[in-house]
Design an enzyme around this catalytic site. Structure first.
Site, short mmCIF file in Angstrom:
data_model
loop_
_atom_site.label_atom_id
_atom_site.label_comp_id
_atom_site.label_asym_id
_atom_site.label_seq_id
_atom_site.Cartn_x
_atom_site.Cartn_y
_atom_site.Cartn_z
N TYR A 1 -9.05 5.71 7.17
CA TYR A 1 -9.40 4.39 6.42
C TYR A 1 -10.51 4.54 5.23
O TYR A 1 -10.36 4.20 4.19
CB TYR A 1 -10.05 3.60 7.32
CG TYR A 1 -10.30 1.89 6.89
CD1 TYR A 1 -9.42 1.33 6.59
CD2 TYR A 1 -11.72 1.61 6.85
CE1 TYR A 1 -9.81 -0.25 6.14
CE2 TYR A 1 -11.95 0.40 6.35
CZ TYR A 1 -11.14 -0.64 6.03
OH TYR A 1 -11.35 -1.81 5.39
N VAL B 1 3.99 -3.71 -0.11
CA VAL B 1 3.32 -3.08 -1.51
C VAL B 1 3.50 -1.51 -1.80
O VAL B 1 3.39 -1.29 -2.87
CB VAL B 1 1.57 -3.42 -1.37
CG1 VAL B 1 1.28 -5.00 -1.14
CG2 VAL B 1 0.96 -2.60 0.02
N LYS C 1 -10.06 3.98 1.27
CA LYS C 1 -10.89 2.86 0.48
C LYS C 1 -11.67 3.61 -0.30
O LYS C 1 -12.00 3.22 -1.65
CB LYS C 1 -11.67 2.11 1.53
CG LYS C 1 -10.84 1.45 2.53
CD LYS C 1 -10.14 0.39 1.67
CE LYS C 1 -9.36 -0.92 2.48
NZ LYS C 1 -8.57 -1.88 1.63
N THR D 1 -11.97 -11.43 10.05
CA THR D 1 -10.48 -11.49 9.81
C THR D 1 -9.91 -11.75 11.15
O THR D 1 -10.36 -11.39 11.95
CB THR D 1 -9.98 -10.68 8.64
OG1 THR D 1 -10.20 -9.50 9.39
CG2 THR D 1 -10.96 -10.77 7.18
N CYS E 1 -5.35 -7.28 -1.54
CA CYS E 1 -5.91 -7.48 -0.14
C CYS E 1 -5.07 -6.98 0.91
O CYS E 1 -5.74 -6.49 2.22
CB CYS E 1 -6.01 -9.14 0.12
SG CYS E 1 -7.15 -9.81 -0.99
N ASP F 1 3.48 -10.27 1.01
CA ASP F 1 3.29 -9.92 2.43
C ASP F 1 4.47 -9.36 3.01
O ASP F 1 5.63 -9.64 2.54
CB ASP F 1 2.49 -10.87 3.50
CG ASP F 1 1.19 -10.23 4.12
OD1 ASP F 1 1.63 -9.14 4.87
OD2 ASP F 1 0.54 -10.61 4.44
N SER G 1 -13.88 -1.10 0.72
CA SER G 1 -14.71 -1.28 1.97
C SER G 1 -15.90 -0.59 1.86
O SER G 1 -16.05 0.64 1.03
CB SER G 1 -14.00 -0.89 3.24
OG SER G 1 -14.63 -0.91 4.38
N SER H 1 -2.44 -13.67 5.80
CA SER H 1 -3.53 -13.86 6.55
C SER H 1 -5.03 -13.38 5.87
O SER H 1 -4.63 -12.74 4.85
CB SER H 1 -3.33 -13.38 7.96
OG SER H 1 -3.26 -11.74 7.78
#
Length: 252
Positions: free
Chosen positions: A158, A58, A162, A193, A83, A36, A145, A15
């Site tokens: 987060y 991952v 990142k 997304t 991703c 995924d 990000s 996705s």
């Protein structure tokens, strides 16, 4: 680097950014293997021609190693795109108490360790390919990000993950230079997304209005096209590219 005829690995490919990137690369002649979680693959829509989805976490070595080997066996593996990621929200301290330590650990594990895991295993296979006339063998694209630079409240885990991805970029490029492998990171702003699907139209409009120009959400296809541009531009290396419409996040 010519995308046509190569093999590529794309994580988070069921996705969002990963799905768009996998489709874009396949449309340009790459044989794409998308990684995924099994649950995400089961929920995915139709898979484009040239894309094969493989179940792999991952953060785990063996499933990723096996997937990378499968890709390398199909065509020269020259591109890996990271991703896969998660973005839960929690403040360091709130009325519920301090930030959950396991949640912080999970975000770093998926976003940072997962990116590193794929980078190290993919680079091992890319290094086995024949170099071009300039000694280049391939490229790894990681996803950070803009939260790596100015995150909002509730994004501490987060942001840390990142920032770690962005922080690896130059060192990774230097580490892999002797093998002819470039490393570039893309730092998207607000992208439309599935993560955004839970927001109301008013919230989405407010987010779009916060972008300097163009005042809209970015599309996953724009990220995918940027990956293609980076692949073709052989002098881009060791750089983190902001794809954000000049957005600079405020505290809230």
């Amino acid at each position: 680097m010519d995308i046509d005829g190569i093999a590529a690995v794309v994580t988070g490919a069921a996705s969002g950014l990963g799905a768009a990137t996998a489709a874009h690369l396949a449309a340009r002649g790459a044989t794409v293997f998308g990684l995924d979680l099994e649950t995400s693959i089961a929920a995915a829509g139709p898979v484009p021609d040239g894309v094969t989805l493989l179940p792999a976490d991952v953060t785990q070595e063996e499933p990723v190693r096996a997937a990378v080997a499968t890709a390398a066996g199909a065509a020269p593996l020259r591109l890996a795109v990271n991703c896969a990621g998660i973005a839960p929200s929690a403040r360091i301290l709130s009325r519920r108490g301090p930030h959950d330590l396991e949640l912080f650990h999970t975000v770093l594990k998926v976003n940072l360790l997962g990116t590193f895991n794929v980078m190290r295993l993919a680079s091992e296979e890319i290094a086995k390919t024949e170099p071009d006339t300039h000694g280049q063998r391939g490229l790894i694209v990681d996803t950070a990000s803009i939260a790596a630079f100015e995150a909002q409240v509730g994004q501490v885990a987060y942001a840390a993950s990142k920032a770690g991805v962005a922080g690896m970029t130059v060192t990774a490029a230097r580490d892999l230079a002797q093998y002819g492998i470039r490393v570039v990171t893309i730092a998207p702003g607000i992208v439309d997304t599935p993560m955004m699907s839970g927001f109301s139209d008013d919230v989405r409009a407010g987010l779009a209005a916060s972008v300097t120009f163009p005042q809209r959400l970015a599309g996953p296809d724009e990220y995918a096209r940027l990956v293609g541009m980076v692949a073709e531009h052989d002098y881009l290396n060791g750089e983190t590219i902001r794809m954000d419409g000049a957005l600079r996040m405020t505290a809230r």
